[in-house]
Write an enzyme that holds these catalytic residues in place. Structure first.
Site: not given
Length: 146
Positions: A8, A65-67, A98, A133
């Site tokens: 974004d 994106c930002g975070t 994993h 796993h």
């Protein structure tokens, strides 16, 4: 390996860094935007990329994106997607070994371009271990099938 990548407005700079890395690694990729600095809605980019990975058009996807939080939440709504939000190299390696993650999310406001490149490189070059796993991932897949 064929990679789908998108961001974004908050992830444009790191997306460009990762595209450079993909070229250096000789990996085929397609960029799904965004191409603007004004606010856009991250699901409009995360969901189409996740769908393309889930249906096999692309082997893996990378979202920024930002975070990284919004992109990862949106992508994980798509059946068959295991999108890992990663901000360190250890987790990038572990999520491939994993969890056999097929999508990577990162946050441009959380990490810088150098670390983002390291994370993406480790994530792209680490194989899934399988073994112990596999049963865990099968449980997730079974739940998705309900």
């Amino acid at each position: 390996m064929k990679i789908a990548i998108a961001s974004d407005h908050g992830g444009i700079n790191i997306r460009e860094e990762i595209k450079g890395l993909l070229e250096e690694l000789g990996l085929e990729y397609e960029d799904f935007g965004c191409e603007c600095g004004t606010s856009v809605d991250y699901p409009d980019y995360a969901l189409p990329v996740a769908e393309k990975v889930a249906n096999g058009e692309f082997d893996r996807g990378i979202l920024i994106c930002g975070t990284g939080i919004g992109m990862s939440i949106a992508a994980n709504k798509v059946k068959g997607i295991r999108c890992a939000l990663v901000h360190d190299v250890f987790s990038a390696k572990a999520t491939r070994e994993h969890n056999n993650s097929n999508m990577l999310a990162m946050g441009e406001r959380v990490i810088g371009p150098g670390l983002a490149r390291e994370i993406a490189k480790v994530w792209l070059t680490t194989d899934y271990e399988g073994g112990r796993h596999e049963n865990r991932l099968n449980k997730i897949t079974s739940y998705e099938e309900k």
